[in-house]
Design a protein around this motif. Structure first.
Motif, PDB file in Angstrom:
ATOM      1  N   SER A  83     -41.697   2.975 -24.633  1.00  0.00           N
ATOM      2  CA  SER A  83     -42.974   2.472 -24.130  1.00  0.00           C
ATOM      3  C   SER A  83     -44.117   2.978 -25.010  1.00  0.00           C
ATOM      4  O   SER A  83     -45.046   2.235 -25.339  1.00  0.00           O
ATOM      5  CB  SER A  83     -43.164   2.919 -22.677  1.00  0.00           C
ATOM      6  N   PHE A  84     -44.027   4.231 -25.427  1.00  0.00           N
ATOM      7  CA  PHE A  84     -45.039   4.824 -26.300  1.00  0.00           C
ATOM      8  C   PHE A  84     -45.037   4.142 -27.667  1.00  0.00           C
ATOM      9  O   PHE A  84     -46.078   3.721 -28.165  1.00  0.00           O
ATOM     10  CB  PHE A  84     -44.780   6.322 -26.453  1.00  0.00           C
ATOM     11  N   GLU A  85     -43.881   4.043 -28.270  1.00  0.00           N
ATOM     12  CA  GLU A  85     -43.763   3.481 -29.618  1.00  0.00           C
ATOM     13  C   GLU A  85     -44.226   2.024 -29.671  1.00  0.00           C
ATOM     14  O   GLU A  85     -44.944   1.615 -30.589  1.00  0.00           O
ATOM     15  CB  GLU A  85     -42.327   3.580 -30.107  1.00  0.00           C
ATOM     16  N   ASP A  86     -43.822   1.241 -28.670  1.00  0.00           N
ATOM     17  CA  ASP A  86     -44.142  -0.188 -28.657  1.00  0.00           C
ATOM     18  C   ASP A  86     -45.491  -0.501 -28.022  1.00  0.00           C
ATOM     19  O   ASP A  86     -45.942  -1.638 -28.050  1.00  0.00           O
ATOM     20  CB  ASP A  86     -43.051  -0.964 -27.921  1.00  0.00           C
ATOM     21  N   ARG A  87     -46.128   0.525 -27.391  1.00  0.00           N
ATOM     22  CA  ARG A  87     -47.397   0.318 -26.667  1.00  0.00           C
ATOM     23  C   ARG A  87     -47.241  -0.769 -25.626  1.00  0.00           C
ATOM     24  O   ARG A  87     -48.094  -1.620 -25.439  1.00  0.00           O
ATOM     25  CB  ARG A  87     -48.539  -0.036 -27.588  1.00  0.00           C
ATOM     26  N   GLU A  88     -46.092  -0.737 -24.932  1.00  0.00           N
ATOM     27  CA  GLU A  88     -45.752  -1.781 -23.964  1.00  0.00           C
ATOM     28  C   GLU A  88     -45.389  -1.165 -22.624  1.00  0.00           C
ATOM     29  O   GLU A  88     -44.803  -0.082 -22.563  1.00  0.00           O
ATOM     30  CB  GLU A  88     -44.553  -2.593 -24.458  1.00  0.00           C
ATOM     31  N   VAL A  89     -45.680  -1.905 -21.566  1.00  0.00           N
ATOM     32  CA  VAL A  89     -45.261  -1.530 -20.219  1.00  0.00           C
ATOM     33  C   VAL A  89     -43.764  -1.802 -20.103  1.00  0.00           C
ATOM     34  O   VAL A  89     -43.274  -2.829 -20.564  1.00  0.00           O
ATOM     35  CB  VAL A  89     -46.028  -2.367 -19.168  1.00  0.00           C
ATOM     36  N   ILE A  90     -43.043  -0.874 -19.496  1.00  0.00           N
ATOM     37  CA  ILE A  90     -41.637  -1.103 -19.150  1.00  0.00           C
ATOM     38  C   ILE A  90     -41.547  -1.020 -17.635  1.00  0.00           C
ATOM     39  O   ILE A  90     -41.940  -0.019 -17.044  1.00  0.00           O
ATOM     40  CB  ILE A  90     -40.694  -0.079 -19.811  1.00  0.00           C
ATOM     41  N   ASN A  91     -41.036  -2.067 -17.022  1.00  0.00           N
ATOM     42  CA  ASN A  91     -40.942  -2.170 -15.570  1.00  0.00           C
ATOM     43  C   ASN A  91     -39.547  -2.681 -15.242  1.00  0.00           C
ATOM     44  O   ASN A  91     -39.281  -3.879 -15.365  1.00  0.00           O
ATOM     45  CB  ASN A  91     -42.023  -3.121 -15.049  1.00  0.00           C
ATOM     46  N   ILE A  92     -38.642  -1.769 -14.855  1.00  0.00           N
ATOM     47  CA  ILE A  92     -37.248  -2.163 -14.624  1.00  0.00           C
ATOM     48  C   ILE A  92     -36.683  -1.473 -13.390  1.00  0.00           C
ATOM     49  O   ILE A  92     -37.177  -0.443 -12.948  1.00  0.00           O
ATOM     50  CB  ILE A  92     -36.349  -1.850 -15.846  1.00  0.00           C
ATOM     51  N   ARG A 111     -31.772  10.048  -9.304  1.00  0.00           N
ATOM     52  CA  ARG A 111     -31.706   9.295  -8.042  1.00  0.00           C
ATOM     53  C   ARG A 111     -32.759   8.191  -7.936  1.00  0.00           C
ATOM     54  O   ARG A 111     -32.736   7.389  -7.004  1.00  0.00           O
ATOM     55  CB  ARG A 111     -31.808  10.252  -6.861  1.00  0.00           C
ATOM     56  N   TYR A 112     -33.677   8.114  -8.881  1.00  0.00           N
ATOM     57  CA  TYR A 112     -34.740   7.115  -8.809  1.00  0.00           C
ATOM     58  C   TYR A 112     -34.303   5.830  -9.508  1.00  0.00           C
ATOM     59  O   TYR A 112     -33.818   5.852 -10.629  1.00  0.00           O
ATOM     60  CB  TYR A 112     -36.032   7.675  -9.405  1.00  0.00           C
ATOM     61  N   LYS A 113     -34.466   4.715  -8.827  1.00  0.00           N
ATOM     62  CA  LYS A 113     -33.911   3.438  -9.279  1.00  0.00           C
ATOM     63  C   LYS A 113     -34.954   2.407  -9.709  1.00  0.00           C
ATOM     64  O   LYS A 113     -34.596   1.299 -10.088  1.00  0.00           O
ATOM     65  CB  LYS A 113     -33.034   2.840  -8.167  1.00  0.00           C
ATOM     66  N   SER A 114     -36.224   2.762  -9.633  1.00  0.00           N
ATOM     67  CA  SER A 114     -37.294   1.897 -10.139  1.00  0.00           C
ATOM     68  C   SER A 114     -38.085   2.700 -11.153  1.00  0.00           C
ATOM     69  O   SER A 114     -38.366   3.888 -10.935  1.00  0.00           O
ATOM     70  CB  SER A 114     -38.239   1.459  -9.024  1.00  0.00           C
ATOM     71  N   PHE A 115     -38.447   2.075 -12.259  1.00  0.00           N
ATOM     72  CA  PHE A 115     -39.116   2.770 -13.358  1.00  0.00           C
ATOM     73  C   PHE A 115     -40.228   1.897 -13.902  1.00  0.00           C
ATOM     74  O   PHE A 115     -40.011   0.733 -14.251  1.00  0.00           O
ATOM     75  CB  PHE A 115     -38.095   3.063 -14.469  1.00  0.00           C
ATOM     76  N   LEU A 116     -41.426   2.475 -13.987  1.00  0.00           N
ATOM     77  CA  LEU A 116     -42.570   1.806 -14.590  1.00  0.00           C
ATOM     78  C   LEU A 116     -43.268   2.794 -15.509  1.00  0.00           C
ATOM     79  O   LEU A 116     -43.662   3.874 -15.076  1.00  0.00           O
ATOM     80  CB  LEU A 116     -43.546   1.312 -13.522  1.00  0.00           C
ATOM     81  N   SER A 117     -43.384   2.425 -16.780  1.00  0.00           N
ATOM     82  CA  SER A 117     -44.122   3.269 -17.729  1.00  0.00           C
ATOM     83  C   SER A 117     -45.320   2.486 -18.251  1.00  0.00           C
ATOM     84  O   SER A 117     -45.229   1.289 -18.516  1.00  0.00           O
ATOM     85  CB  SER A 117     -43.227   3.702 -18.884  1.00  0.00           C
ATOM     86  N   LYS A 136     -35.950   3.129  -4.400  1.00  0.00           N
ATOM     87  CA  LYS A 136     -35.418   1.776  -4.202  1.00  0.00           C
ATOM     88  C   LYS A 136     -35.280   1.047  -5.535  1.00  0.00           C
ATOM     89  O   LYS A 136     -36.174   1.088  -6.373  1.00  0.00           O
ATOM     90  CB  LYS A 136     -36.348   0.997  -3.275  1.00  0.00           C
ATOM     91  N   ALA A 137     -34.156   0.357  -5.727  1.00  0.00           N
ATOM     92  CA  ALA A 137     -33.873  -0.367  -6.965  1.00  0.00           C
ATOM     93  C   ALA A 137     -34.562  -1.728  -6.966  1.00  0.00           C
ATOM     94  O   ALA A 137     -34.022  -2.713  -6.464  1.00  0.00           O
ATOM     95  CB  ALA A 137     -32.370  -0.537  -7.156  1.00  0.00           C
ATOM     96  N   GLU A 138     -35.778  -1.755  -7.512  1.00  0.00           N
ATOM     97  CA  GLU A 138     -36.509  -3.008  -7.663  1.00  0.00           C
ATOM     98  C   GLU A 138     -37.606  -2.798  -8.690  1.00  0.00           C
ATOM     99  O   GLU A 138     -38.118  -1.700  -8.859  1.00  0.00           O
ATOM    100  CB  GLU A 138     -37.114  -3.466  -6.337  1.00  0.00           C
ATOM    101  N   CYS A 139     -37.940  -3.867  -9.394  1.00  0.00           N
ATOM    102  CA  CYS A 139     -39.074  -3.799 -10.302  1.00  0.00           C
ATOM    103  C   CYS A 139     -40.348  -3.681  -9.475  1.00  0.00           C
ATOM    104  O   CYS A 139     -40.410  -4.166  -8.344  1.00  0.00           O
ATOM    105  CB  CYS A 139     -39.132  -5.040 -11.177  1.00  0.00           C
ATOM    106  N   PHE A 140     -41.344  -3.034 -10.019  1.00  0.00           N
ATOM    107  CA  PHE A 140     -42.617  -2.928  -9.321  1.00  0.00           C
ATOM    108  C   PHE A 140     -43.320  -4.289  -9.362  1.00  0.00           C
ATOM    109  O   PHE A 140     -43.286  -4.978 -10.382  1.00  0.00           O
ATOM    110  CB  PHE A 140     -43.507  -1.866  -9.979  1.00  0.00           C
ATOM    111  N   PRO A 141     -43.962  -4.673  -8.257  1.00  0.00           N
ATOM    112  CA  PRO A 141     -44.669  -5.960  -8.228  1.00  0.00           C
ATOM    113  C   PRO A 141     -45.848  -5.959  -9.212  1.00  0.00           C
ATOM    114  O   PRO A 141     -46.395  -4.902  -9.548  1.00  0.00           O
ATOM    115  CB  PRO A 141     -45.164  -6.090  -6.790  1.00  0.00           C
ATOM    116  N   GLU A 142     -46.234  -7.142  -9.633  1.00  0.00           N
ATOM    117  CA  GLU A 142     -47.325  -7.287 -10.606  1.00  0.00           C
ATOM    118  C   GLU A 142     -48.609  -6.626 -10.125  1.00  0.00           C
ATOM    119  O   GLU A 142     -49.369  -6.070 -10.917  1.00  0.00           O
ATOM    120  CB  GLU A 142     -47.566  -8.767 -10.912  1.00  0.00           C
TER     121      GLU A 142
END
Length: 155
Positions: A83-92, A111-117, A136-142
């Motif tokens: 995320s740092f290198e690409d200057r991009e949000v990662i939401n998975i 144990r954490y199943k949702s990731f947003l950088s 919870k395993a889900e992408c974060f909403p927009e």
């Protein structure tokens, strides 16, 4: 979070920043405010250490506090470094299944199943990464992504 709540969070963060010029005091208070406001189990700030070309975990809410200052990664390493290198949000969801994922055994993040950088930018320069995680395993909403983007500008 409603518009008024967002303004309250921004005001709280601004007050913390204005009230202390020591980032070692400010950052832990900011991650606490963000975690509670965004209703996430984890909120972490990684700061880029340019002399060592590394991202360093500087503050966390939810991960093992002993990992602060110990977790380090190069640009492009793991999801946070990517995320740092690409200057991009990662939401998975299920980040452990992503080939870019790097596990640090001293964090307790398995144990954490949702990731947003979210890259933290000053102008065109990336100075760090804000990461939020949930059980919870889900992408974060927009709406959450946009809120984190707005809050990240204050950091």
């Amino acid at each position: 979070m409603l518009h008024g709540q967002l303004l309250d969070v921004l005001r709280n963060i601004s007050e913390v920043i204005a009230g202390n010029d020591d980032y070692r005091v400010v950052m832990p208070r900011i991650v606490d405010i963000l975690a509670e406001s965004l209703e996430v189990e984890v909120c972490s700030i990684y700061v880029y250490d340019s002399p060592h070309d590394e991202l360093v975990l500087h503050a966390t809410y939810g991960l093992n506090s002993g990992a602060v200052g110990e977790v380090r990664m190069r640009s492009g390493e793991g999801l946070t470094g990517t995320s740092f290198e690409d200057r991009e949000v990662i939401n998975i969801s299920n980040p452990e299944n992503d080939p870019r994922f790097k596990f640090f055994d001293n964090t307790g993040e398995e144990r954490y199943k949702s990731f947003l950088s979210m890259p933290l930018m000053i102008g065109r320069k990336c100075v760090g990464i804000l990461v939020i995680q949930r059980l919870k395993a889900e992408c974060f909403p927009e709406a959450v992504v946009n809120m984190v983007r707005a809050l990240g500008t204050q950091l």
